[in-house]
Design an enzyme around this catalytic site. Structure first.
Site, PDB file in Angstrom:
ATOM      1  N   GLU A   1       2.381   2.593   4.514  1.00  0.00           N
ATOM      2  CA  GLU A   1       1.164   1.762   4.545  1.00  0.00           C
ATOM      3  C   GLU A   1       1.342   0.471   3.739  1.00  0.00           C
ATOM      4  O   GLU A   1       0.688   0.248   2.719  1.00  0.00           O
ATOM      5  CB  GLU A   1      -0.036   2.568   4.052  1.00  0.00           C
ATOM      6  CG  GLU A   1      -0.313   3.764   4.956  1.00  0.00           C
ATOM      7  CD  GLU A   1      -1.618   4.488   4.656  1.00  0.00           C
ATOM      8  OE1 GLU A   1      -2.183   4.302   3.559  1.00  0.00           O
ATOM      9  OE2 GLU A   1      -2.081   5.252   5.538  1.00  0.00           O
TER      10      GLU A   1
ATOM     11  N   GLU B   1       1.650   9.839  10.245  1.00  0.00           N
ATOM     12  CA  GLU B   1       0.786  10.495   9.262  1.00  0.00           C
ATOM     13  C   GLU B   1      -0.637  10.599   9.776  1.00  0.00           C
ATOM     14  O   GLU B   1      -1.173   9.664  10.378  1.00  0.00           O
ATOM     15  CB  GLU B   1       0.773   9.747   7.922  1.00  0.00           C
ATOM     16  CG  GLU B   1      -0.037  10.464   6.840  1.00  0.00           C
ATOM     17  CD  GLU B   1      -0.142   9.671   5.541  1.00  0.00           C
ATOM     18  OE1 GLU B   1       0.891   9.122   5.103  1.00  0.00           O
ATOM     19  OE2 GLU B   1      -1.249   9.601   4.979  1.00  0.00           O
TER      20      GLU B   1
END
Length: 528
Positions: free
Chosen positions: A269, A371
């Site tokens: 991220e 994820e």
């Protein structure tokens, strides 16, 4: 006086409730061990989850032999079934005139599957180690055994993430640009043993990819593995080169430990600056990180390892990928694109078409869901035993990704405790398996576990997606695959909590006339 009495009452009630819960579980386990007319593979329902011990845990019946012209199916439903095998049944020559229809077209082919799985976090490994040996074996078999859901994909955090008990890197020695002090010794306590048990248990190959949440603190502008910050210096400078070598040394160290890394991502991220381990890149700076340092290092030292960009929200596509892949040199280093689901808040926002748009622009680069988890959104960020909606959302998200070119789907932590941790910043969430670390002898398989199993168990690596056309007032969600052994697999999801659906599947062999209960998922298997 009232306030004091209130506190006393609440504490007493909490104590009594906890004691009753513990007593109830002990009585329940005692009944299970007596074996009162229990099928060997049945779920022992506890508040909607399936309770398991060292002595007993439900399993998945094998597919077995399927004759031409016949089919079987597995069903998970809120009311009763947990990956329950049904059949065999014969194809029928006529349909049931249902309003809901699914047409299969095996001549239309799309992406090839890499796998389905979850993450080997420190939290998962610590929880696993706290359970007794019999329970550990049940957990490993549930995920990786032939009578389990047979995960074939695993994510490995490089050093600590929020789901660690403390913050660490593999080289915390300032200015050690040659990484003389690099070590993965801490991983040998929990993480590596768990990964090796999974590899030893599985009869299928498991593809493992690694992700870094942050560079060592001394390489960053904020001198902290937490709270964002960036790599120090210009792209291609000594910090960039040293951090690229950090990736290379990790891959080599894990290989020496008997674990082969299939792929890496440059940063978890990258666009998120959060209170836990994180490091900021936008599309332009990630391009420079790959172009000047990470790409050349991997190409020189580990050319067999694949590189996935983004590893962030689907909402960032296609723009993020367009910026990086438009650079010819970066394009040559990159193999795929990793995506997360969180920006859509349980998929209330439909970002799935962005995957197809990205695939159409860059068809040689695979897309992998890297994820996802449930129970991440405050104030409900904790496990809820038996929460059926969380399983339904998993089914919806996996189907949406697969129907838009994803080659697999990766869950977050494979095992968490009853609080949704450990997490060194209390950023707790839910997981498909929840363990009671206080006694070390009980764990719970959540609805998410079974919804995931409808894909991971029956769509092995090498399966190819084929055409499906679902029609009706509100068409049933579905996908279809051709497996390497030439079975057709069709997954059908009904997220309606009130009404079931009568429908049929049309294939060249005839019709499957079927009913799907409310809030349920089905996987059909038949020979092509």
């Amino acid at each position: 006086i009232n306030a004091e009495y209130g506190r006393f009452y609440l504490e007493k009630r909490k104590s009594v409730t906890n004691n009753l819960m513990g007593f109830t579980i002990r009585i329940y386990i005692f009944i299970l061990l007596l074996g009162f007319n229990l099928a060997q593979n049945s779920c022992h329902n506890f508040q909607g989850s399936c309770l398991c011990t060292a002595e007993y845990c439900d399993t998945v019946e094998p597919v077995g032999e399927i004759k031409q012209g016949q089919y079987i199916f597995y069903q998970t439903s809120k009311e009763e079934d947990r990956l329950s095998r049904k059949g065999p049944f014969n194809f029928e020559p006529n349909n049931n005139n249902a309003w809901y229809t699914i047409d299969i077209n095996s001549t239309q082919t799309y992406q090839t599957i890499v796998g389905f799985g979850g993450a080997f976090t420190d939290a998962a490994a610590v929880n696993f180690a706290k359970m007794n040996e019999g329970v550990q074996k049940q957990i490993i078999n549930a995920y990786y055994g032939d009578n389990g859901i047979q995960y074939t994909l695993g994510r490995i955090p490089m050093a600590s993430c929020d789901f660690s008990t403390y913050t660490y890197s593999y080289d915390d020695s300032p200015n050690d640009f040659d990484l003389v002090n690099f070590t993965i010794q801490m991983d040998f306590q929990y993480k590596i043993p768990l990964i090796k048990r999974a590899l030893a248990t599985s009869s299928r190959d498991i593809s493992l990819f690694a992700t870094s949440w942050s560079a060592p603190a001394w390489m960053k502008t904020n001198n902290n593995r937490l709270e964002g910050g960036q790599l120090i210096g210009p792209p291609g400078g000594e910090y960039y080169k040293s951090y690229a070598k950090y990736f290379s040394k990790f891959i080599s160290a894990y290989k020496e430990a008997g674990i082969t890394i299939w792929a890496v991502t440059p940063q978890n991220e990258p666009t998120q600056t959060v209170s836990w381990e994180s490091m900021y890149f936008n599309a332009t700076s990630e391009l420079q990180w790959i172009k000047t340092s990470l790409g050349p290092e991997l190409r020189a030292s580990h050319p067999e390892v694949k590189l996935m960009i983004l590893d962030d929200q689907r909402s960032l596509l296609p723009d993020f990928a367009n910026i990086l892949l438009s650079d010819p040199e970066v394009f040559s280093y990159v193999d795929g694109i990793g995506v997360h689901w969180y920006a859509a808040i349980d998929d209330l926002i439909n970002y799935f078409p962005r995957l197809s748009e990205t695939h159409d622009a860059w068809p040689t680069k695979f897309i992998l869901a890297t994820e996802a988890c449930e129970g991440y959104f405050p104030p409900w960020n904790y496990p809820v035993l038996g929460d059926w909606g969380r399983g339904q959302t998993y089914g919806h998200d996996i189907l949406g990704d697969l129907q838009h070119w994803a080659v697999g789907w990766t869950d977050w932590n494979i095992v968490l405790d009853m609080k949704g941790g450990p997490n060194h910043l209390e950023n707790t969430v839910d997981a498909p398996i929840i363990v009671d670390v206080n006694n070390g002898s009980v764990f719970y398989k959540q609805p998410m576990f079974y919804y995931l199993g409808h894909f991971s168990k029956f769509i092995p690596p090498g399966s190819v997606r084929i055409g499906v056309l679902s029609q009706g007032i509100i068409p049933l969600e579905c996908t279809a695959f051709m497996t390497p052994d030439k079975n057709t697999v069709v997954v059908v999801l009904n997220r309606d909590y009130v009404s079931g659906r009568t429908y049929y599947i049309k294939d060249s062999q005839g019709f499957i006339n079927q009913y799907i209960p409310p809030a349920s998922i089905q996987t059909f298997i038949y020979k092509n």
